[in-house]
Design a protein around this motif. Structure first.
Motif, mmCIF file in Angstrom:
data_model
loop_
_atom_site.group_PDB
_atom_site.id
_atom_site.type_symbol
_atom_site.label_atom_id
_atom_site.label_comp_id
_atom_site.label_asym_id
_atom_site.label_seq_id
_atom_site.Cartn_x
_atom_site.Cartn_y
_atom_site.Cartn_z
ATOM 1 N N THR A 48 0.817 -1.227 0.000
ATOM 2 C CA THR A 48 0.000 0.000 0.000
ATOM 3 C C THR A 48 0.845 1.269 0.000
ATOM 4 O O THR A 48 0.308 2.360 0.181
ATOM 5 C CB THR A 48 -0.930 0.013 1.232
ATOM 6 N N MET A 49 2.150 1.144 -0.194
ATOM 7 C CA MET A 49 3.013 2.322 -0.142
ATOM 8 C C MET A 49 2.654 3.388 -1.173
ATOM 9 O O MET A 49 2.734 4.591 -0.870
ATOM 10 C CB MET A 49 4.471 1.897 -0.308
ATOM 11 N N PRO A 50 2.247 3.034 -2.415
ATOM 12 C CA PRO A 50 1.799 4.106 -3.320
ATOM 13 C C PRO A 50 0.643 4.915 -2.748
ATOM 14 O O PRO A 50 0.591 6.133 -2.909
ATOM 15 C CB PRO A 50 1.382 3.336 -4.585
ATOM 16 N N GLY A 51 -0.289 4.246 -2.068
ATOM 17 C CA GLY A 51 -1.381 4.969 -1.422
ATOM 18 C C GLY A 51 -0.898 5.855 -0.292
ATOM 19 O O GLY A 51 -1.418 6.962 -0.091
ATOM 20 N N VAL A 52 0.095 5.383 0.462
ATOM 21 C CA VAL A 52 0.672 6.196 1.552
ATOM 22 C C VAL A 52 1.332 7.450 0.982
ATOM 23 O O VAL A 52 1.118 8.560 1.483
ATOM 24 C CB VAL A 52 1.687 5.362 2.355
ATOM 25 N N LEU A 53 2.117 7.289 -0.072
ATOM 26 C CA LEU A 53 2.774 8.442 -0.680
ATOM 27 C C LEU A 53 1.752 9.397 -1.285
ATOM 28 O O LEU A 53 1.871 10.618 -1.158
ATOM 29 C CB LEU A 53 3.757 7.966 -1.756
ATOM 30 N N GLY A 54 0.732 8.835 -1.935
ATOM 31 C CA GLY A 54 -0.306 9.681 -2.514
ATOM 32 C C GLY A 54 -1.057 10.456 -1.451
ATOM 33 O O GLY A 54 -1.295 11.663 -1.598
ATOM 34 N N ALA A 55 -1.421 9.781 -0.362
ATOM 35 C CA ALA A 55 -2.117 10.468 0.729
ATOM 36 C C ALA A 55 -1.232 11.548 1.342
ATOM 37 O O ALA A 55 -1.709 12.644 1.685
ATOM 38 C CB ALA A 55 -2.539 9.459 1.793
ATOM 39 N N GLY A 56 0.060 11.252 1.481
ATOM 40 C CA GLY A 56 0.979 12.237 2.038
ATOM 41 C C GLY A 56 1.086 13.486 1.170
ATOM 42 O O GLY A 56 1.092 14.611 1.681
#
Length: 275
Positions: A196-204
């Motif tokens: 889920t790291m792409p989602g974490v970076l996107g949310a950030g």
């Protein structure tokens, strides 16, 4: 073929026309002010990187935005995780808690936090009433108040892309890891979080961009003692009447947001972030 293309062009023409009139032309005017007011040249841009006052505002804004982003994404990840993998009753409760804040004005929320956090507010009065503290804590009229209010506002914006990323995790992968003897924490750190790291970076990035332009919440909760860049631009426009500097800072902010938007497009597909 030509007639078909013409029909599509006519149907799509209002959108680019609206964007040009609403965004491109105003931006060009702001960019013009940044190099012509009070005199032609790039003096206002040089001032951004040499004036101690401007630098202090930018550093403070960057510090607050980074803290708010880290706290918001961390809390939003925990909320999204329970929203996606929790039992149905918990999912419904979290859904209400995430959606209801969107129905409340940002101004009302800021004043609500002011009532809670001020020296004679509910939190300090309660803590002193039960004997935990002897004098009020400085929870407002400073950076801490701004961070609390901004984090509360921005958590829901981080929950949605994180929940979307978590829903795309194949449950069979988690079951396979569990079948191989991995515990829940190890599955989270070695399987769920990396996937889920792409989602974490996107949310950030989304939270950081929102925080970068925050105005109402920091202005109310900091009481003018921790001025961020949006409030500083307002002061330059309507108090010191330095439109050139305000325009130059606005252009720099827009360039930063555009760069972050490009990064968001590269690290995570937007259709996946929004589900």
């Amino acid at each position: 073929m030509t007639r078909s293309w013409m029909r599509y062009a006519i149907l799509l023409a209002p959108l680019p026309l609206f964007l040009v009139v609403s965004y491109v032309l105003p931006f060009l005017m702001v960019a013009k002010w940044s190099v012509t007011d009070p005199e032609p040249g790039f003096g206002q841009y040089i001032r951004i990187f040499t004036d101690p006052t401007v630098q202090a505002v930018l550093i403070r804004t960057l510090r607050i935005c980074v803290i708010v982003t880290l706290v918001s994404v961390t809390l939003a990840y925990a909320i999204a995780y329970n929203w996606v993998f929790g039992p149905p009753r918990r999912q419904r409760l979290i859904e209400y808690c995430v959606l209801i804040p969107f129905w409340i004005s940002v101004l009302i929320r800021a004043f609500g936090w002011l009532i809670l956090l001020r020296n004679n507010g509910i939190i300090n009065e309660s803590l002193m009433g039960i004997g935990i503290i002897k004098e009020p804590l400085a929870l407002v009229r400073n950076e801490l108040g701004s961070i609390i209010g901004m984090t509360h506002f921005l958590i829901p914006f981080a929950v949605f892309p994180l929940a979307s990323a978590l829903r795309q995790v194949d449950p069979r992968v988690l079951q396979a890891a569990s079948g191989l003897g991995a515990g829940r924490m190890r599955i989270f750190w070695t399987v769920t979080l990396p996937m889920t790291m792409p989602g974490v970076l996107g949310a950030g990035i989304i939270v950081f961009v929102f925080a970068l332009g925050f105005f109402i919440t920091p202005a109310i909760l900091s009481g003018g003692r921790s001025v961020m860049v949006a409030e500083f631009i307002y002061l330059q426009l309507f108090q010191t009447v330095n439109w050139g500097l305000a325009a130059a800072i606005s252009v720099v902010l827009l360039v930063i947001v555009a760069a972050l938007g490009t990064l968001l497009h590269k690290v995570a597909r937007l259709d996946k972030l929004v589900g």
